[in-house]
Write a protein that holds these residues in place. Structure first.
Motif, PDB file in Angstrom:
ATOM      1  N   VAL A  33      -5.161 -16.494 -22.715  1.00 49.43           N
ATOM      2  CA  VAL A  33      -4.608 -15.735 -23.867  1.00 49.43           C
ATOM      3  C   VAL A  33      -3.496 -14.859 -23.062  1.00 49.43           C
ATOM      4  O   VAL A  33      -3.492 -14.370 -22.179  1.00 49.43           O
ATOM      5  N   VAL A  40     -12.100 -14.340 -29.059  1.00 51.23           N
ATOM      6  CA  VAL A  40     -10.754 -14.932 -29.507  1.00 51.23           C
ATOM      7  C   VAL A  40     -10.785 -15.672 -30.918  1.00 51.23           C
ATOM      8  O   VAL A  40     -11.399 -16.770 -30.984  1.00 51.23           O
ATOM      9  N   TYR A  84      -5.930 -17.728 -33.202  1.00 53.63           N
ATOM     10  CA  TYR A  84      -4.891 -17.503 -32.143  1.00 53.63           C
ATOM     11  C   TYR A  84      -4.186 -18.552 -31.694  1.00 53.63           C
ATOM     12  O   TYR A  84      -5.009 -19.586 -31.663  1.00 53.63           O
ATOM     13  N   ALA A 117      -0.850 -11.574 -28.393  1.00 55.47           N
ATOM     14  CA  ALA A 117      -1.557 -11.042 -29.457  1.00 55.47           C
ATOM     15  C   ALA A 117      -1.872  -9.678 -29.272  1.00 55.47           C
ATOM     16  O   ALA A 117      -1.912  -9.057 -28.047  1.00 55.47           O
TER      17      ALA A 117
END
Length: 374
Positions: free
Chosen positions: A229, A144, A148, A154
């Motif tokens: 995420v 990651v 981010y 993403a």
């Protein structure tokens, strides 16, 4: 590709039973005793496609399509090495077992020290009676980037035969230089073994969308849940990559599930006849990509980067079906892609073996840039 009669005789008598070199099965699977392999012959430059030969030490620009000859020296690109002045991302890891899988709950493994025998009625078919049910355990490693933003969607790249520290370092540097989007890197270990009759071979060499569905259903939800995420659903913002059979898997993920992936990065792609069990619908295995599938299918929205070394694999098992030359297979891939008008970049690399680490260290940054160039 053309080789001397003496070389062919040596290969016919001496090449034994192995699949892709350099792939280490998980410790939970039985391993096979290593078998010596003669050095593959050095193949001449490309004969089926026209290529631009570049000065030694240089690479094509990441905006250039077509065929290129590079080498013979391979200095590592600075983007593959960690830098103190670059924001540091985080690397996470978790373990996945066959008992948790909805796609491969029934793993397989080949008995140690065995391989298979060609079917006497069909030289393109390998019989592997020593392949048996076996559970698998694998690691999934996730990068990651520092850039981010939590809660945002993403792009990502998913690679075979993980973990892949070089990929993660290169992503970190290229993201900091704004040469690629801010993206998540996901490296998934294989299910164990290699080639026909193994879980790795079943996953990577089978021509279907099943491995893509394994990643989609069993891996990506865990990544999102465990590491906070959000991964894009846009196939144009998703990439696959791999080496050897892992590269064949990367192409199959995009070819059969174009709704999931549009970008492919292939090192020493195993676009040869290694599918098992034999399937009459795709009787040549991945060799069929360049003989029938790509030529006979309307162009798909794919962008592909490919490489092969001049000493890449040549008939590394007992099959003598004229569908086990990695150099010829990759050149035929380039020929088929060009004929259909695909955006692709293909490197024939001098002084390079199968899945050559020095070549990866030289080319990975520009390969990633090419894959994400549009």
């Amino acid at each position: 590709m053309a080789v001397t009669a003496a070389v062919v005789a040596m290969l016919m008598s001496g090449w034994k039973l192995l699949g892709a070199q350099g792939q280490v099965p998980p410790a939970t699977q039985p391993t096979e005793a290593p078998r010596p392999r003669p050095t593959p012959p050095t193949r001449p430059a490309l004969r089926l496609v026209q290529a631009t030969e570049l000065p030694d030490g240089t690479l094509p620009r990441p905006t250039q399509d077509g065929n290129f000859i590079v080498g013979p020296t391979h200095a590592p690109a600075p983007e593959t090495m960690a830098r103190e002045d670059v924001p540091k991302g985080t690397v996470h890891e978790f373990t996945l077992t066959s008992g948790e899988s909805t796609v491969y709950p029934d793993g397989i493994a080949r008995d140690p020290g065995t391989f298979g025998t060609p079917d006497p009625s069909n030289p393109a078919k390998l019989d592997v009676p020593t392949s048996r049910p076996a559970p698998w355990t694998r690691k999934v490693t996730v990068f990651v980037p520092a850039q981010y933003v939590r809660g945002t969607v993403a792009p990502f790249i998913v690679g075979a035969d993980g973990p892949d520290p070089m990929l993660f370092t290169t992503l970190e540097n290229l993201i900091a230089q704004k040469r690629i989007p801010v993206m998540i890197g996901i490296a998934v270990a294989n299910g164990g073994g290699d080639a026909q009759g193994s879980q790795r071979g079943r996953e990577y060499d089978t021509l279907s969308g099943r491995y893509a569905e394994f990643i989609e259903n069993d891996v990506l939800p865990q990544v999102e849940k465990r590491f906070d995420v959000r991964l894009t659903k846009d196939p144009d913002q998703r990439a696959t990559m791999g080496c050897s059979s892992g590269a064949a898997a990367a192409l199959s993920m995009a070819w059969y599930r174009t709704d999931l992936y549009h970008r492919v990065l292939s090192y020493s792609g195993t676009f040869v006849n290694q599918q098992w069990p034999w399937n009459p619908e795709t009787p040549q295995g991945a060799w069929g990509y360049h003989t029938t599938l790509i030529p006979n299918t309307p162009r798909k929205p794919l962008r592909i980067w490919m490489h092969v070394g001049d000493r890449d694999l040549y008939n590394p098992n007992v099959m003598r079906d004229d569908m086990h030359d990695w150099v010829e297979a990759n050149e035929r891939m380039a020929q088929a892609l060009a004929a259909k008008g695909y955006p692709y970049q293909f490197l024939f690399v001098r002084n390079a073996g199968h899945c050559d680490r020095a070549v990866k260290a030289q080319t990975l940054p520009t390969a990633l840039e090419y894959v994400w160039a549009r």
